[in-house]
Scaffold this motif. Structure first.
Motif, PDB file in Angstrom:
ATOM      1  N   LYS A   8       0.880  -1.169   0.000  1.00 17.47           N
ATOM      2  CA  LYS A   8       0.000   0.000   0.000  1.00 17.47           C
ATOM      3  C   LYS A   8       0.913   1.214   0.000  1.00 17.47           C
ATOM      4  O   LYS A   8       1.767   1.355   0.887  1.00 17.47           O
ATOM      5  N   GLY A  59      11.528   3.472 -13.446  1.00 19.68           N
ATOM      6  CA  GLY A  59      12.745   2.674 -13.319  1.00 19.68           C
ATOM      7  C   GLY A  59      13.088   1.930 -14.598  1.00 19.68           C
ATOM      8  O   GLY A  59      14.253   1.780 -14.961  1.00 19.68           O
ATOM      9  N   THR A  82      13.353 -12.297 -11.372  1.00 12.45           N
ATOM     10  CA  THR A  82      13.180 -10.849 -11.302  1.00 12.45           C
ATOM     11  C   THR A  82      11.869 -10.465 -11.957  1.00 12.45           C
ATOM     12  O   THR A  82      11.142 -11.317 -12.486  1.00 12.45           O
ATOM     13  N   PHE A  83      11.574  -9.176 -11.929  1.00 12.67           N
ATOM     14  CA  PHE A  83      10.404  -8.635 -12.609  1.00 12.67           C
ATOM     15  C   PHE A  83      10.722  -8.556 -14.106  1.00 12.67           C
ATOM     16  O   PHE A  83      11.890  -8.456 -14.502  1.00 12.67           O
ATOM     17  N   THR A  86      13.641  -6.178 -16.012  1.00 20.76           N
ATOM     18  CA  THR A  86      15.100  -6.360 -16.120  1.00 20.76           C
ATOM     19  C   THR A  86      15.458  -6.954 -17.483  1.00 20.76           C
ATOM     20  O   THR A  86      16.309  -6.419 -18.211  1.00 20.76           O
ATOM     21  N   VAL A 128      20.421  -8.408  -9.989  1.00 25.68           N
ATOM     22  CA  VAL A 128      19.293  -7.719  -9.338  1.00 25.68           C
ATOM     23  C   VAL A 128      19.416  -7.894  -7.824  1.00 25.68           C
ATOM     24  O   VAL A 128      19.537  -9.020  -7.341  1.00 25.68           O
ATOM     25  N   ASP A 154      20.358  -3.822 -11.226  1.00 33.01           N
ATOM     26  CA  ASP A 154      18.955  -3.488 -11.085  1.00 33.01           C
ATOM     27  C   ASP A 154      18.729  -3.430  -9.582  1.00 33.01           C
ATOM     28  O   ASP A 154      18.630  -4.456  -8.895  1.00 33.01           O
ATOM     29  N   ALA A 156      16.171  -1.840  -8.250  1.00 25.68           N
ATOM     30  CA  ALA A 156      14.784  -1.340  -8.159  1.00 25.68           C
ATOM     31  C   ALA A 156      14.234  -1.463  -6.740  1.00 25.68           C
ATOM     32  O   ALA A 156      13.493  -0.604  -6.282  1.00 25.68           O
ATOM     33  N   MET A 176      20.259   1.046 -11.046  1.00 21.94           N
ATOM     34  CA  MET A 176      18.945   1.636 -11.308  1.00 21.94           C
ATOM     35  C   MET A 176      18.047   1.420 -10.096  1.00 21.94           C
ATOM     36  O   MET A 176      17.944   0.311  -9.583  1.00 21.94           O
ATOM     37  N   PHE A 179      11.262   4.188  -8.350  1.00 23.16           N
ATOM     38  CA  PHE A 179      10.491   5.006  -7.397  1.00 23.16           C
ATOM     39  C   PHE A 179       8.998   4.835  -7.664  1.00 23.16           C
ATOM     40  O   PHE A 179       8.214   5.769  -7.563  1.00 23.16           O
ATOM     41  N   HIS A 180       8.618   3.624  -8.081  1.00 26.05           N
ATOM     42  CA  HIS A 180       7.196   3.351  -8.335  1.00 26.05           C
ATOM     43  C   HIS A 180       6.407   3.430  -7.024  1.00 26.05           C
ATOM     44  O   HIS A 180       6.970   3.217  -5.945  1.00 26.05           O
ATOM     45  N   LYS A 183       7.001   1.116  -4.107  1.00 25.01           N
ATOM     46  CA  LYS A 183       8.343   0.973  -3.536  1.00 25.01           C
ATOM     47  C   LYS A 183       8.482   1.722  -2.197  1.00 25.01           C
ATOM     48  O   LYS A 183       7.662   2.562  -1.873  1.00 25.01           O
ATOM     49  N   GLY A 190       8.567   6.618 -11.163  1.00 21.66           N
ATOM     50  CA  GLY A 190       9.863   7.290 -11.234  1.00 21.66           C
ATOM     51  C   GLY A 190      11.000   6.325 -11.035  1.00 21.66           C
ATOM     52  O   GLY A 190      10.787   5.132 -10.767  1.00 21.66           O
ATOM     53  N   ARG A 308       1.391 -11.951  -3.429  1.00 23.54           N
ATOM     54  CA  ARG A 308       1.837 -12.030  -4.818  1.00 23.54           C
ATOM     55  C   ARG A 308       2.896 -13.113  -4.965  1.00 23.54           C
ATOM     56  O   ARG A 308       3.646 -13.393  -4.016  1.00 23.54           O
ATOM     57  N   TYR A 310       5.737 -12.956  -6.410  1.00 23.43           N
ATOM     58  CA  TYR A 310       6.964 -12.302  -6.902  1.00 23.43           C
ATOM     59  C   TYR A 310       8.122 -13.232  -6.582  1.00 23.43           C
ATOM     60  O   TYR A 310       8.395 -13.444  -5.405  1.00 23.43           O
TER      61      TYR A 310
HETATM   62  N1  T4K Z   1      13.263  -4.137 -11.903  1.00 22.09           N
HETATM   63  C1  T4K Z   1      12.635  -4.776 -10.897  1.00 22.09           C
HETATM   64  C2  T4K Z   1      13.359  -5.863 -10.184  1.00 22.09           C
HETATM   65  C3  T4K Z   1      11.336  -4.414 -10.526  1.00 22.09           C
HETATM   66  O1  T4K Z   1      10.701  -5.084  -9.531  1.00 22.09           O
HETATM   67  C4  T4K Z   1      10.691  -3.362 -11.205  1.00 22.09           C
HETATM   68  C5  T4K Z   1       9.343  -2.971 -10.846  1.00 22.09           C
HETATM   69  C6  T4K Z   1      11.391  -2.697 -12.228  1.00 22.09           C
HETATM   70  C7  T4K Z   1      12.677  -3.130 -12.549  1.00 22.09           C
HETATM   71  C8  T4K Z   1      10.805  -1.564 -13.014  1.00 22.09           C
HETATM   72  O2  T4K Z   1      10.620  -0.398 -12.235  1.00 22.09           O
HETATM   73  P1  T4K Z   1       9.415   0.630 -12.608  1.00 22.09           P
HETATM   74  O3  T4K Z   1       9.504   0.907 -14.088  1.00 22.09           O
HETATM   75  O4  T4K Z   1       8.121  -0.001 -12.222  1.00 22.09           O
HETATM   76  O5  T4K Z   1       9.753   1.846 -11.807  1.00 22.09           O
HETATM   77  C9  T4K Z   1       4.553  -3.766  -9.322  1.00 22.09           C
HETATM   78  C10 T4K Z   1       5.148  -2.432  -9.713  1.00 22.09           C
HETATM   79  O6  T4K Z   1       4.325  -1.772 -10.684  1.00 22.09           O
HETATM   80  C11 T4K Z   1       6.543  -2.512 -10.245  1.00 22.09           C
HETATM   81  O7  T4K Z   1       7.108  -1.202 -10.123  1.00 22.09           O
HETATM   82  C12 T4K Z   1       7.400  -3.472  -9.431  1.00 22.09           C
HETATM   83  N2  T4K Z   1       8.714  -3.655  -9.979  1.00 22.09           N
HETATM   84  C13 T4K Z   1       6.711  -4.827  -9.336  1.00 22.09           C
HETATM   85  C14 T4K Z   1       7.500  -5.809  -8.507  1.00 22.09           C
HETATM   86  O8  T4K Z   1       5.451  -4.628  -8.705  1.00 22.09           O
HETATM   87  P2  T4K Z   1       2.536  -5.097 -10.287  1.00 22.09           P
HETATM   88  O9  T4K Z   1       2.079  -5.340 -11.664  1.00 22.09           O
HETATM   89  O10 T4K Z   1       2.642  -6.252  -9.361  1.00 22.09           O
HETATM   90  O11 T4K Z   1       1.726  -3.900  -9.577  1.00 22.09           O
HETATM   91  P3  T4K Z   1       0.199  -3.802  -9.165  1.00 22.09           P
HETATM   92  O12 T4K Z   1      -0.418  -2.649  -9.880  1.00 22.09           O
HETATM   93  O13 T4K Z   1      -0.459  -5.113  -9.309  1.00 22.09           O
HETATM   94  O14 T4K Z   1       0.298  -3.371  -7.634  1.00 22.09           O
HETATM   95  C15 T4K Z   1       0.651  -4.288  -6.605  1.00 22.09           C
HETATM   96  C16 T4K Z   1      -0.042  -3.806  -5.330  1.00 22.09           C
HETATM   97  O15 T4K Z   1       0.434  -2.530  -4.969  1.00 22.09           O
HETATM   98  C17 T4K Z   1      -1.546  -3.679  -5.456  1.00 22.09           C
HETATM   99  O16 T4K Z   1      -2.129  -4.831  -4.928  1.00 22.09           O
HETATM  100  C18 T4K Z   1      -1.919  -2.472  -4.635  1.00 22.09           C
HETATM  101  C19 T4K Z   1      -0.621  -1.730  -4.412  1.00 22.09           C
HETATM  102  N3  T4K Z   1      -0.614  -0.434  -5.080  1.00 22.09           N
HETATM  103  C20 T4K Z   1      -0.500  -0.397  -6.441  1.00 22.09           C
HETATM  104  C21 T4K Z   1      -0.466   0.808  -7.100  1.00 22.09           C
HETATM  105  C22 T4K Z   1      -0.323   0.860  -8.597  1.00 22.09           C
HETATM  106  C23 T4K Z   1      -0.708   0.725  -4.340  1.00 22.09           C
HETATM  107  O17 T4K Z   1      -0.821   0.697  -3.104  1.00 22.09           O
HETATM  108  N4  T4K Z   1      -0.658   1.922  -4.989  1.00 22.09           N
HETATM  109  C24 T4K Z   1      -0.550   2.021  -6.342  1.00 22.09           C
HETATM  110  O18 T4K Z   1      -0.519   3.156  -6.872  1.00 22.09           O
HETATM  111  O19 T4K Z   1       3.972  -4.398 -10.439  1.00 22.09           O
END
Ligand code: T4K
Length: 391
Positions: A8, A59, A82-83, A86, A128, A154, A156, A176, A179-180, A183, A190, A308, A310
């Motif tokens: 959250k 990121g 990884t996600f 990468t 990573v 990575d 992240a 890298m 700042f999603h 995170k 970001g 999740r 992950y």
């Molecule tokens: N490299 C690695 C190792 C990474 O893990 C990531 C991103 C990156 C590179 C790339 O970085 P970015 O380009 O994203 O900056 C989420 C994130 O979107 C992603 O940033 C992150 N890794 C990945 C591990 O997790 P999803 O598809 O699982 O996200 P989502 O929308 O299903 O959200 C998960 C939970 O987060 C939701 O259940 C509720 C919560 N949430 C979500 C959002 C969007 C919030 O509380 N607020 C929000 O605004 O990928």
């Protein structure tokens, strides 16, 4: 109990953010490396203790850009655990990912398996710091030096992590950070690149701005990956909450460990010596033969707890990659990916929520009947006699 999601977003004080963005209305300058962008860059250089920081709109584009800035060619050794970002960043640069297996203790790239993957085409290693766990930075650097390879981390998940007081972003040639919103530190969306080589600064500025070098010169095929002023303002405000949030997360992780460590068949990540963690994620590997990871995830969801997987599937099992790869060549990663769940973890998570998650897992344990099990007053705390630690 309300829905408990895997994470959250931590929100800063609303008035504080409004105060920070007020002057944007007067300036009409909303993006393209404005004053907030400069201020956050400066603050992050201090916070991450790294000579240079380049901000990005996310990121992923940061990673794509730094790989492009190094003019790499051929093969890049990376991890499948990884996600998607990468590997996609590597492939979208026209490079070929070569997957190295992971260490069974840290889930990061197993440095002892890198050398056997190096060929005359290898140009870089992209490890990573998965979950914020620090890679074998020394082992990886030794190999990179021996074969003259770039190391781009990575990181992240690793914002604010230090090793013996040294910022994690100062290892390798560049790192890298994401700042999603999900995170530990966020700018809504970001990310940034940290690095030591001054000459990369201009390159990255150009690559995130269409390759524009100056008013009369476009000398690279860049993208648009600039962080805007509202994102930067969010970062400026959020940075002051980092230490407070780290402490809150540390307590949650400690409570999880207390709540789960006596349940048979669960493997929890160990803390790393000399590492200041950011407590970004809480992965649990349902290692015991009787556990069924998918069943646990489903049952938790039925109880409003949304964990999740992950990181499952492994990247080398993705539909878009599996025709070129064989994930049985990374057996440790494949094993962990098939058994892992990341549990809910966020700074505002309450004691009751943590207890509830632990309670549910303990309740559904296939090893429950192996214990002398005495539930008390239907409280979300299980009392275990003899073999347990909580009684
Ligand atoms: N490299 C690695 C190792 C990474 O893990 C990531 C991103 C990156 C590179 C790339 O970085 P970015 O380009 O994203 O900056 C989420 C994130 O979107 C992603 O940033 C992150 N890794 C990945 C591990 O997790 P999803 O598809 O699982 O996200 P989502 O929308 O299903 O959200 C998960 C939970 O987060 C939701 O259940 C509720 C919560 N949430 C979500 C959002 C969007 C919030 O509380 N607020 C929000 O605004 O990928």
């Amino acid at each position: 109990m309300k829905r408990i999601l895997v994470t959250k977003t931590s929100m800063p004080d609303f008035e504080e953010y409004i105060e920070e963005i007020k002057d944007l209305w007067d300036s009409h300058h909303l993006t393209n490396m404005g004053v907030k962008h400069e201020k956050l860059t400066f603050m992050l250089r201090e916070f991450l203790s790294t000579p240079y920081v380049s901000l990005f709109t996310n990121g992923h584009l940061a990673l794509e850009s730094i790989l492009s800035a190094f003019d790499l060619s051929g093969e890049v050794i990376t991890t499948p655990y990884t996600f998607a970002s990468t590997t996609h960043a590597i492939v979208r640069n026209g490079l070929v990912p070569v997957f190295c297996d992971i260490d069974p203790g840290t889930y990061t790239m197993d440095a002892s398996k890198i050398e056997e993957l190096i060929t005359e085409n290898t140009s870089a290693i992209v490890p990573v710091h998965v979950y914020g766990t620090v890679c074998d930075v020394e082992g990886i650097q030794r190999i990179a030096d021996k074969y003259n390879l770039k190391v781009i981390y990575d990181a992240a998940h690793a914002f604010g992590v230090t090793v013996n007081g040294r910022g994690i972003g100062s290892f390798g040639d560049a790192s890298m950070f994401s700042f999603h919103a999900t995170k530990v530190f966020h700018t809504i969306e970001g990310g940034c690149i940290t690095f030591r080589d001054y000459s990369l600064l201009d390159k990255l500025n150009s690559l995130k701005n269409f390759g524009i070098k100056g008013p009369d010169c476009v000398d690279a095929i860049g993208s648009n990956a600039k962080m805007n002023e509202f994102q930067a303002a969010m970062g400026i405000v959020n940075l002051s909450y980092i230490d407070e949030n780290r402490k809150k997360r540390e307590k949650i992780v400690s409570d999880y460990k207390n709540g789960l460590s006596s349940i048979p068949g669960l493997k929890l990540l160990s803390s790393q010596q000399d590492v200041l963690s950011n407590y970004a994620y809480f992965p649990v590997v349902f290692e015991g033969e009787k556990w069924d990871r998918d069943n646990v995830a489903d049952k938790l969801a039925q109880n409003n707890v949304f964990v999740r997987k992950y990181f499952y599937p492994l990247v080398n099992d993705f539909d878009c990659y599996r025709h070129d790869y064989d994930s049985s060549k990374t057996p440790v990663a494949r094993h962990i990916a098939s058994k892992v769940l990341t549990l809910p973890l966020y700074a505002e998570m309450t004691d009751e929520e943590v207890d509830h998650v632990c309670y549910l897992i303990e309740e559904m344990s296939p090893y429950k009947n192996d214990m002398l099990y005495v539930p008390l007053n239907n409280e979300p705390t299980i009392h275990i006699k003899e073999r347990g630690t909580r009684a």
